[in-house]
Design an enzyme around this catalytic site. Sequence first.
Site, mmCIF file in Angstrom:
data_model
loop_
_atom_site.group_PDB
_atom_site.id
_atom_site.type_symbol
_atom_site.label_atom_id
_atom_site.label_comp_id
_atom_site.label_asym_id
_atom_site.label_seq_id
_atom_site.Cartn_x
_atom_site.Cartn_y
_atom_site.Cartn_z
ATOM 1 C CG ASP A 109 -2.225 -20.182 -1.199
ATOM 2 O OD1 ASP A 109 -1.855 -20.151 -0.183
ATOM 3 O OD2 ASP A 109 -1.696 -20.973 -2.195
ATOM 4 C CG ASP B 126 -8.431 -4.432 1.384
ATOM 5 O OD1 ASP B 126 -9.399 -4.043 2.032
ATOM 6 O OD2 ASP B 126 -8.130 -4.535 0.137
ATOM 7 C CG ASP C 255 -14.203 -6.688 1.347
ATOM 8 O OD1 ASP C 255 -13.654 -6.109 2.473
ATOM 9 O OD2 ASP C 255 -14.385 -6.325 0.325
ATOM 10 C CE LYS D 59 1.707 -17.657 -2.260
ATOM 11 N NZ LYS D 59 0.885 -18.857 -2.471
ATOM 12 C CE1 TYR E 42 -3.752 -2.626 0.768
ATOM 13 C CE2 TYR E 42 -4.779 -0.525 1.305
ATOM 14 C CZ TYR E 42 -4.857 -1.796 1.011
ATOM 15 O OH TYR E 42 -6.055 -2.326 0.661
HETATM 16 C C1 IPM Z 1 -10.604 -0.879 3.389
HETATM 17 C C2 IPM Z 1 -10.772 -0.429 2.116
HETATM 18 C C3 IPM Z 1 -9.670 0.582 2.005
HETATM 19 C C4 IPM Z 1 -8.269 -0.415 1.803
HETATM 20 C C5 IPM Z 1 -9.621 1.280 0.648
HETATM 21 C C6 IPM Z 1 -11.114 2.277 0.742
HETATM 22 C C7 IPM Z 1 -8.678 2.230 0.435
HETATM 23 O O1 IPM Z 1 -10.960 -1.213 1.183
HETATM 24 O O2 IPM Z 1 -10.545 -0.161 4.459
HETATM 25 O O3 IPM Z 1 -10.703 -2.405 3.503
HETATM 26 O O4 IPM Z 1 -7.938 -0.710 1.028
HETATM 27 O O5 IPM Z 1 -7.767 -0.489 3.029
HETATM 28 MG MG MG Z 2 -11.204 -3.244 2.274
#
Ligand code: IPM
Ligand code: MG
Length: 351
Positions: free
Chosen positions: A217, A241, A245, A185, A135
């Site tokens: 993975d 990240d 999700d 990884k 990042y």
């Molecule tokens: C998160 C989001 C952010 C990230 C984006 C909006 C930059 O996806 O907080 O998970 O990638 O960290």
């Molecule tokens: Mg995110």
Amino acid sequence: MNIAVLPGDGIGPEVTRQAVRVIEALDLGIAMTEAPVGGAAYKAHGHPLPPATLALAQASDAILFGAVGDPECDALDRHLRPEQAILGLRKALGLFANLRPAKVFAGLEDRSALRPEIAAKIDLLIVRELNGDVYFGEKGFRTNAAGEREGYDVMSYATSEVERIAHVAFRTAQGRGKRVCSVDKANVLETSQLWRDTVIAVARDYPDVALEHMYVDNAAMQLVRNPGHFDVVLTGNLFGDILSDQASMCVGSIGLLASASLGARQTAHGTFGLYEPIHGSAPDIAGQGVANPLATILSAAMLLRHSLGLAHAADRIEAAVAATLADGVLSRDLGGAASLAETGDAVIARL
Ligand code: IPM
Ligand code: MG
């Protein structure tokens, strides 16, 4: 006690508004001040993180953050895009530890993308490093030897960066199931080899916590195969990240996952931090009043607990959210028809 409220873009303002209502309903004597951030700030002030917004955030005890991201801003230079606001805040404020709890609410097992009996066992915490990794490495575009345009992003971690997030994971695990799964990884990446070596060294300080390592993975697979296996998942910025999700759909909806981003700075009553739902700005449903505000409301609970030392108030909010869901007040993402305001009202009624 001062909270900076940064609603942002898309559904950010509407979900944040509901969380503010919940805090107000508790009558805790907290001052809340709003400031623009993300695409909204770019449109009003020419920058996604205006100096006045950063100054307000710095002067506060905690930040309640909505979401940033606006398709109308996707063609801007990267440093002007809405996402730079949250990345800039995390970096400027030294918020390196991102806590993302994922737990299935009683009665919502059948909302999970997984089979209910598998989903029922989910109670994990992702501890994601937030200030380093690919990042924040050198990035850009260049022409390669063949004359072709290429993009690049450098991935790296310094030992001290891994050490401080590993300590957070081990300390947190001591207060939970006493298990840390470090995700990397290391079979391919040197960054990950350093990560793994460092985590092993830090683990010596925590003999009461069991440590295992998993390639990312495999971790993605195990998270859907047997999510009940995990207690604390310790990982870097990019893998965290992605896995968070994924964890949200194991729980049932990305509209339910809260997060805290903490650093080293202490406030009068706890740790300075930024609190946000893990979901984004969802421009497709913005302004329709149908978004799920619970992830933001749960983020507000984390704020009260970690930054303001108001654990009892946080417990009340979390119990009210659980009761709201148990009573079948479900927003569209959970298969129900409750509007944003109805969901907020239901939580307030159950406080
Ligand atoms: C998160 C989001 C952010 C990230 C984006 C909006 C930059 O996806 O907080 O998970 O990638 O960290
Ligand atoms: Mg995110």
